[in-house]
Structures are given as C-alpha cells and as structure tokens.
Design a protein around this motif. Structure first.
Motif, mmCIF file in Angstrom:
data_model
loop_
_atom_site.group_PDB
_atom_site.id
_atom_site.type_symbol
_atom_site.label_atom_id
_atom_site.label_comp_id
_atom_site.label_asym_id
_atom_site.label_seq_id
_atom_site.Cartn_x
_atom_site.Cartn_y
_atom_site.Cartn_z
ATOM 1 N N GLY A 57 0.820 -1.203 0.000
ATOM 2 C CA GLY A 57 0.000 0.000 0.000
ATOM 3 C C GLY A 57 0.851 1.250 0.000
ATOM 4 N N PRO A 58 0.200 2.399 -0.182
ATOM 5 C CA PRO A 58 0.935 3.663 -0.137
ATOM 6 C C PRO A 58 1.318 4.012 1.297
ATOM 7 N N ALA A 59 2.504 4.588 1.453
ATOM 8 C CA ALA A 59 3.014 4.936 2.780
ATOM 9 C C ALA A 59 2.354 6.201 3.310
ATOM 10 N N LEU A 60 1.892 6.118 4.534
ATOM 11 C CA LEU A 60 1.527 7.278 5.325
ATOM 12 C C LEU A 60 2.610 7.346 6.392
ATOM 13 N N THR A 61 3.412 8.383 6.385
ATOM 14 C CA THR A 61 4.621 8.421 7.217
ATOM 15 C C THR A 61 4.400 9.146 8.538
ATOM 16 N N VAL A 62 5.030 8.599 9.580
ATOM 17 C CA VAL A 62 4.916 9.152 10.926
ATOM 18 C C VAL A 62 6.301 9.183 11.555
ATOM 19 N N LYS A 63 6.695 10.333 12.068
ATOM 20 C CA LYS A 63 7.918 10.440 12.863
ATOM 21 C C LYS A 63 7.488 10.768 14.278
ATOM 22 N N VAL A 64 7.906 9.926 15.222
ATOM 23 C CA VAL A 64 7.509 10.134 16.609
ATOM 24 C C VAL A 64 8.723 10.496 17.458
ATOM 25 N N PHE A 65 8.477 11.214 18.528
ATOM 26 C CA PHE A 65 9.504 11.401 19.541
ATOM 27 C C PHE A 65 9.783 10.011 20.107
ATOM 28 N N PRO A 66 11.035 9.641 20.348
ATOM 29 C CA PRO A 66 11.333 8.277 20.781
ATOM 30 C C PRO A 66 10.425 7.806 21.925
ATOM 31 N N GLY A 67 9.728 6.707 21.673
ATOM 32 C CA GLY A 67 8.854 6.107 22.670
ATOM 33 C C GLY A 67 7.458 6.676 22.750
ATOM 34 N N ASP A 68 7.156 7.692 21.961
ATOM 35 C CA ASP A 68 5.857 8.354 22.007
ATOM 36 C C ASP A 68 4.978 7.831 20.869
ATOM 37 N N ASN A 69 3.668 7.826 21.064
ATOM 38 C CA ASN A 69 2.809 7.392 19.962
ATOM 39 C C ASN A 69 1.652 8.340 19.678
ATOM 40 N N LEU A 70 1.743 9.571 20.129
ATOM 41 C CA LEU A 70 0.674 10.532 19.880
ATOM 42 C C LEU A 70 0.418 10.704 18.382
ATOM 43 N N MET A 71 1.466 10.811 17.581
ATOM 44 C CA MET A 71 1.296 10.976 16.136
ATOM 45 C C MET A 71 0.812 9.690 15.463
ATOM 46 N N VAL A 72 1.078 8.535 16.048
ATOM 47 C CA VAL A 72 0.538 7.292 15.493
ATOM 48 C C VAL A 72 -0.982 7.330 15.594
ATOM 49 N N HIS A 73 -1.495 7.786 16.727
ATOM 50 C CA HIS A 73 -2.953 7.923 16.881
ATOM 51 C C HIS A 73 -3.512 8.920 15.860
ATOM 52 N N LYS A 74 -2.836 10.049 15.677
ATOM 53 C CA LYS A 74 -3.284 11.055 14.709
ATOM 54 C C LYS A 74 -3.268 10.482 13.293
ATOM 55 N N ALA A 75 -2.272 9.630 12.998
ATOM 56 C CA ALA A 75 -2.177 9.019 11.667
ATOM 57 C C ALA A 75 -3.426 8.209 11.349
ATOM 58 N N LEU A 76 -3.996 7.552 12.343
ATOM 59 C CA LEU A 76 -5.199 6.751 12.106
ATOM 60 C C LEU A 76 -6.380 7.625 11.713
ATOM 61 N N ASP A 77 -6.381 8.870 12.156
ATOM 62 C CA ASP A 77 -7.458 9.799 11.790
ATOM 63 C C ASP A 77 -7.290 10.337 10.372
ATOM 64 N N VAL A 78 -6.055 10.346 9.872
ATOM 65 C CA VAL A 78 -5.747 10.932 8.567
ATOM 66 C C VAL A 78 -5.675 9.876 7.465
ATOM 67 N N ALA A 79 -5.339 8.641 7.819
ATOM 68 C CA ALA A 79 -5.105 7.573 6.841
ATOM 69 C C ALA A 79 -6.354 7.250 6.035
ATOM 70 N N LYS A 80 -6.108 6.823 4.814
ATOM 71 C CA LYS A 80 -7.169 6.330 3.927
ATOM 72 C C LYS A 80 -7.124 4.800 3.940
ATOM 73 N N PRO A 81 -8.241 4.144 3.664
ATOM 74 C CA PRO A 81 -8.210 2.678 3.581
ATOM 75 C C PRO A 81 -7.125 2.216 2.605
ATOM 76 N N GLY A 82 -6.365 1.212 3.027
ATOM 77 C CA GLY A 82 -5.287 0.674 2.202
ATOM 78 C C GLY A 82 -3.920 1.255 2.480
#
Length: 190
Positions: A57-82
């Motif tokens: 699938g196409p990459a949706l990229t996330v850079k997090v502060f080491p050990g943090d996952n706040l942006m991973v959660h935000k990525a789920l709100d922005v990502a498209k199926p696939g």
C-alpha cells in the motif's frame, strides 16, 4: 512545544493510483529489490511479528519522539483505507509505539498494516487484529502520549528514506520501498 520542524502535520498526500499499487501483489520483494538495484530494501531486522500476511500500500509516514505514539494515533485519523503506516522512532528501543488498541482501531479504519522501525507490544492482541505489523521487536513497556512528532513528511525507516505516497511492499523476505515517481517504470520492468 512550538510549531515547525518536529511538530508538523500534512493532512493530504499524493497517493499512487490504486490499480498501480495492486500490480505489485504479483511480485515478491526480492524481485522488486533487484529491479530497484537493491537500493530500496529496509533493514532485515524489521520483520512481521503478527502474522505472515503480505503488506502492500501507499506509505503514510509518521515520525515520533522516541517512545511516544501521539502521532501514530493522529495518523489513524488521517489515513485512507489501504494505507501502510510507516513509523520512524528515531531508533528507539526503549518502549513500544503501538499495540493491540492501535491495531484494532486501524483495522476498523481499513488501514493495510504497519512498518515500525522500533518496538511494539500486546502480541496476542496484534495477532487477533489480523493486520500485518512489521517491527524490530516486542516489549511489554508501553508508549508515552505527549508528542511532538510529524505526519506525512519524509522519514527514515529501516535505513531507507520513505516519502508519503511511496509504495510499500512487505512479505516474508523483507520490505521494499518503491518511490511513487518510479512506480510505473518499476512495474514495467518486473
């Protein structure tokens, strides 16, 4: 935290056509790597820890502060199926940046899977969610939740620069990154 580098979010990215991305399903990563002159294959330490499902699938990229996952959660709100969520942890091996809760939410949103240059947790729950989750390892030590981070900017994952919209192809042999701008040429040479 201040806005700017290290705390940025792009909501929209250019994704390759779905038909083009789907064409890569017929090829294994060693073949793709060969056509890319062996230049765009991630570190072999990043493996599928959840199942043996191929991930494309196409990459949706996330850079997090080491050990943090706040942006991973935000990525789920922005990502498209696939989409494939590609997470750069800056090489942190201290704690997980995602687990069963994130994987279950991602599955319900149609996300294809994850590539994490770092650690994950909750292995039984990850397996139950059924998504392919590639990571360097597993730990019970959970993530932080405070940011900063970046969403949909270039990241480094497994020693390869990944841009938003690049095509990720991952299988039992490894992970290949097909640049969006050379995807058509690559598929024609396979």
């Amino acid at each position: 935290m201040t806005p700017g580098a290290g705390f940025r979010i792009k909501l929209d990215i250019e994704r390759p056509p779905a038909e083009l991305t789907a064409m890569f399903r017929d090829f294994e990563t060693p073949d793709i790597s060969d056509v890319l002159n062996r230049m765009y294959t991630m570190s072999p330490e990043i493996r599928n820890v959840a199942n043996d499902v191929q991930l494309i699938g196409p990459a949706l990229t996330v850079k997090v502060f080491p050990g943090d996952n706040l942006m991973v959660h935000k990525a789920l709100d922005v990502a498209k199926p696939g989409d494939v969520v590609v997470v750069d942890t800056s090489g942190s091996h201290r704690n997980a940046v995602l687990g069963d809760l994130v994987a279950t939410k991602a599955k319900h949103r149609g996300i294809a899977g994850f590539i994490v240059d770092g650690l994950v947790r909750d292995l039984p729950g990850l397996r139950e969610a059924g998504l392919p989750v590639y990571a360097r390892g597993i730990t019970p030590f959970g993530p932080l939740h405070r940011g900063p981070g970046e969403l949909n900017y270039s990241v480094s994952c497994g020693g390869i620069v990944v841009n938003p919209g690049d095509i990720i192809v991952a299988d039992a042999s490894g992970i290949a990154v097909v640049r969006r701008e050379v995807a058509e040429d690559t598929i024609m040479r396979l």
